[in-house]
Design a protein around this motif. Structure first.
Motif, PDB file in Angstrom:
ATOM      1  N   HIS A  57      -6.978   9.848  -8.717  1.00 42.26           N
ATOM      2  CA  HIS A  57      -6.219   8.865  -9.083  1.00 42.26           C
ATOM      3  C   HIS A  57      -7.227   7.529  -9.069  1.00 42.26           C
ATOM      4  O   HIS A  57      -7.016   6.571  -8.096  1.00 42.26           O
ATOM      5  N   PRO A  58      -8.202   7.573 -10.042  1.00 40.61           N
ATOM      6  CA  PRO A  58      -9.200   6.412 -10.169  1.00 40.61           C
ATOM      7  C   PRO A  58      -8.714   5.223 -10.217  1.00 40.61           C
ATOM      8  O   PRO A  58      -9.177   3.941 -10.059  1.00 40.61           O
ATOM      9  N   ASP A  59      -7.390   4.867 -10.681  1.00 33.79           N
ATOM     10  CA  ASP A  59      -6.803   3.598 -10.781  1.00 33.79           C
ATOM     11  C   ASP A  59      -6.330   2.873  -9.391  1.00 33.79           C
ATOM     12  O   ASP A  59      -5.875   1.944  -9.475  1.00 33.79           O
ATOM     13  N   VAL A  60      -6.268   3.884  -8.442  1.00 31.01           N
ATOM     14  CA  VAL A  60      -5.752   3.364  -7.010  1.00 31.01           C
ATOM     15  C   VAL A  60      -6.980   3.100  -5.928  1.00 31.01           C
ATOM     16  O   VAL A  60      -7.888   3.871  -6.202  1.00 31.01           O
ATOM     17  N   LYS A  61      -6.891   1.940  -5.536  1.00 32.21           N
ATOM     18  CA  LYS A  61      -8.313   1.498  -4.527  1.00 32.21           C
ATOM     19  C   LYS A  61      -7.656   1.857  -3.072  1.00 32.21           C
ATOM     20  O   LYS A  61      -6.636   1.865  -2.801  1.00 32.21           O
ATOM     21  N   LEU A  62      -8.935   2.140  -2.326  1.00 33.73           N
ATOM     22  CA  LEU A  62      -8.680   2.331  -0.736  1.00 33.73           C
ATOM     23  C   LEU A  62      -8.940   1.102  -0.059  1.00 33.73           C
ATOM     24  O   LEU A  62     -10.232   0.669  -0.328  1.00 33.73           O
ATOM     25  N   GLY A  63      -8.522   0.816   0.862  1.00 30.71           N
ATOM     26  CA  GLY A  63      -9.268  -0.278   2.016  1.00 30.71           C
ATOM     27  C   GLY A  63      -8.531  -0.109   3.091  1.00 30.71           C
ATOM     28  O   GLY A  63      -7.724   0.927   3.662  1.00 30.71           O
ATOM     29  N   GLY A  64      -8.793  -1.248   4.172  1.00 33.26           N
ATOM     30  CA  GLY A  64      -8.250  -1.040   5.278  1.00 33.26           C
ATOM     31  C   GLY A  64      -6.716  -1.830   5.328  1.00 33.26           C
ATOM     32  O   GLY A  64      -6.309  -2.079   4.283  1.00 33.26           O
ATOM     33  N   PHE A  65      -5.979  -1.585   6.307  1.00 37.92           N
ATOM     34  CA  PHE A  65      -4.512  -1.909   6.129  1.00 37.92           C
ATOM     35  C   PHE A  65      -4.610  -3.469   5.801  1.00 37.92           C
ATOM     36  O   PHE A  65      -3.791  -3.951   4.960  1.00 37.92           O
ATOM     37  N   ALA A  66      -5.678  -4.405   6.547  1.00 42.86           N
ATOM     38  CA  ALA A  66      -5.635  -5.546   6.218  1.00 42.86           C
ATOM     39  C   ALA A  66      -5.928  -6.060   4.802  1.00 42.86           C
ATOM     40  O   ALA A  66      -5.332  -6.678   4.245  1.00 42.86           O
ATOM     41  N   ASP A  67      -6.922  -5.053   4.058  1.00 45.34           N
ATOM     42  CA  ASP A  67      -7.073  -5.388   2.539  1.00 45.34           C
ATOM     43  C   ASP A  67      -5.937  -5.172   1.850  1.00 45.34           C
ATOM     44  O   ASP A  67      -5.626  -5.802   0.827  1.00 45.34           O
ATOM     45  N   ALA A  68      -4.855  -3.911   2.071  1.00 46.96           N
ATOM     46  CA  ALA A  68      -4.100  -3.669   1.332  1.00 46.96           C
ATOM     47  C   ALA A  68      -2.937  -4.902   1.306  1.00 46.96           C
ATOM     48  O   ALA A  68      -2.385  -5.263   0.404  1.00 46.96           O
ATOM     49  N   ALA A  69      -2.833  -5.424   2.583  1.00 47.11           N
ATOM     50  CA  ALA A  69      -1.600  -6.440   3.026  1.00 47.11           C
ATOM     51  C   ALA A  69      -2.230  -7.756   2.217  1.00 47.11           C
ATOM     52  O   ALA A  69      -1.064  -8.369   1.800  1.00 47.11           O
ATOM     53  N   ALA A  70      -3.417  -7.925   2.160  1.00 48.43           N
ATOM     54  CA  ALA A  70      -3.984  -9.269   1.491  1.00 48.43           C
ATOM     55  C   ALA A  70      -3.665  -9.116   0.165  1.00 48.43           C
ATOM     56  O   ALA A  70      -3.460 -10.240  -0.636  1.00 48.43           O
ATOM     57  N   HIS A  71      -3.904  -7.826  -0.381  1.00 45.78           N
ATOM     58  CA  HIS A  71      -3.894  -7.839  -1.780  1.00 45.78           C
ATOM     59  C   HIS A  71      -2.766  -7.843  -2.576  1.00 45.78           C
ATOM     60  O   HIS A  71      -2.426  -8.517  -3.786  1.00 45.78           O
ATOM     61  N   GLY A  72      -1.590  -7.452  -1.659  1.00 46.91           N
ATOM     62  CA  GLY A  72      -0.195  -6.956  -2.262  1.00 46.91           C
ATOM     63  C   GLY A  72       0.691  -8.258  -2.543  1.00 46.91           C
ATOM     64  O   GLY A  72       0.536  -9.188  -1.463  1.00 46.91           O
ATOM     65  N   GLU A  73       1.203  -8.456  -3.679  1.00 46.07           N
ATOM     66  CA  GLU A  73       2.406  -9.431  -3.704  1.00 46.07           C
ATOM     67  C   GLU A  73       3.523  -8.818  -3.146  1.00 46.07           C
ATOM     68  O   GLU A  73       4.526  -9.224  -2.447  1.00 46.07           O
ATOM     69  N   LEU A  74       3.548  -7.477  -3.329  1.00 44.90           N
ATOM     70  CA  LEU A  74       4.552  -6.664  -2.701  1.00 44.90           C
ATOM     71  C   LEU A  74       3.859  -5.762  -1.790  1.00 44.90           C
ATOM     72  O   LEU A  74       3.030  -4.950  -2.193  1.00 44.90           O
ATOM     73  N   LEU A  75       4.282  -5.135  -0.595  1.00 50.67           N
ATOM     74  CA  LEU A  75       3.834  -4.519   0.402  1.00 50.67           C
ATOM     75  C   LEU A  75       4.859  -3.269   0.580  1.00 50.67           C
ATOM     76  O   LEU A  75       6.041  -3.469   0.665  1.00 50.67           O
ATOM     77  N   VAL A  76       4.365  -2.031   0.738  1.00 46.76           N
ATOM     78  CA  VAL A  76       5.259  -0.950   1.214  1.00 46.76           C
ATOM     79  C   VAL A  76       4.669  -0.291   2.539  1.00 46.76           C
ATOM     80  O   VAL A  76       3.714  -0.140   2.728  1.00 46.76           O
ATOM     81  N   ASN A  77       5.592  -0.342   3.660  1.00 44.75           N
ATOM     82  CA  ASN A  77       5.215   0.198   4.874  1.00 44.75           C
ATOM     83  C   ASN A  77       5.636   1.893   4.733  1.00 44.75           C
ATOM     84  O   ASN A  77       6.686   2.307   4.675  1.00 44.75           O
TER      85      ASN A  77
END
Ligand SMILES: NC(=O)c1ccc[n+]([C@@H]2O[C@H](COP(=O)([O-])OP(=O)(O)OC[C@H]3O[C@@H](n4cnc5c(N)ncnc54)[C@H](OP(=O)(O)O)[C@@H]3O)[C@@H](O)[C@H]2O)c1
Length: 227
Positions: A57-77
């Motif tokens: 899934h090369p279109d998906v990026k991986l980061g830390g929890f903080a990276d994901a939360a900072a990135h998202g306009e919408l977040l999923v827990n």
């Protein structure tokens, strides 16, 4: 939309793949990206390690929890419910500020063996605990009453003629999630149960779900509310 997904398990992967397929910009968060990529063993369902999934899934990026939360306009827990508050603290309260947080998690107590029992029940819920801990987040509970495989592709069962529940205290946030479920994932029957306290009920669906899984021997089933 930019979407941050907290969780690298079955739910995180299923939701990330589906949303990326819908052309959203998806960043998945984990505690320690290097450690997650270094895992060589299959996950607990026997699926290949996360690194292999990410390569597919090369279109998906991986980061830390903080990276994901900072990135998202919408977040999923999509973290283990018993650790969701810790995961969200790692995500950073400031990164949750004003964000719609779709909470898919169930908090389960495995200490007395299988099947697990809800860790929070009757007069409280994980969804409400998250909302109280992070009051500036806009928590919407949904999708926690079925397998990850059903969540993101409801039409593969009974042509989508079955039910998903949503609840939350923020009407706009709930409308955004409902739109994503209906127009994105293809849900035909989204029932709004009202405020977030309805999560007390939907989180307690899990014990029934686990028993059904045992009885049916397959996770591909769901509840349908007949009027
Ligand atoms: N599996 C399903 O079909 C299904 C269906 C309905 C609802 N749910 C709910 O959805 C959630 C995700 O389920 P899942 O099966 O995909 O995965 P899971 O194994 O329940 O959770 C995996 C995620 O939880 C994180 N995590 C675990 N312990 C942690 C800790 N101490 N601190 C911070 N983070 C921690 C992991 O972080 P790392 O990435 O760092 O390892 C990982 O991202 C759960 O709450 C589950 O009850 C699952």
């Amino acid at each position: 939309m930019r979407i941050g997904i907290l969780g690298t398990g079955m739910v995180g992967k299923a939701v990330a793949a589906r949303l990326a397929g819908l052309d959203h910009e998806v960043l998945v968060g984990t505690r320690d990206p290097a450690a997650t990529l270094a895992r060589e063993e299959p996950d607990r369902y026997g699926n290949p390690p996360f690194r292999v999934w990410l390569e597919q899934h090369p279109d998906v990026k991986l980061g830390g929890f903080a990276d994901a939360a900072a990135h998202g306009e919408l977040l999923v827990n999509a973290t283990a419910g018993e650790a969701s508050l810790d995961a969200l603290r790692l995500a950073g309260e400031a990164n949750l500020d004003g964000k719609v947080l779709l909470d898919v998690a169930n908090a389960l107590d495995y200490s007395r063996g299988m099947p697990p029992t809800p860790l929070v029940s009757t007069t409280d819920s994980l969804g409400e605990r998250i909302q109280r801990a992070f009051p500036a987040a806009r928590v919407v509970k949904a999708l926690n009453t079925m397998s990850a495989l059903v969540m993101v592709n409801p039409r593969q069962l009974a042509d989508g003629d079955h039910t998903v529940f949503v609840c939350g205290d923020d009407a706009e946030a709930k409308a955004l999630v409902t739109g994503l479920l209906a127009d994105g994932f293809g849900w035909r029957d989204v029932i709004d149960l009202g405020g977030l306290s309805a999560a007390r009920g939907t989180e307690m669906v899990l014990p029934v779900w686990r028993r059904l899984w045992g009885a049916l021997q397959v996770p591909m089933f769901n509840f349908k509310v007949v009027r």
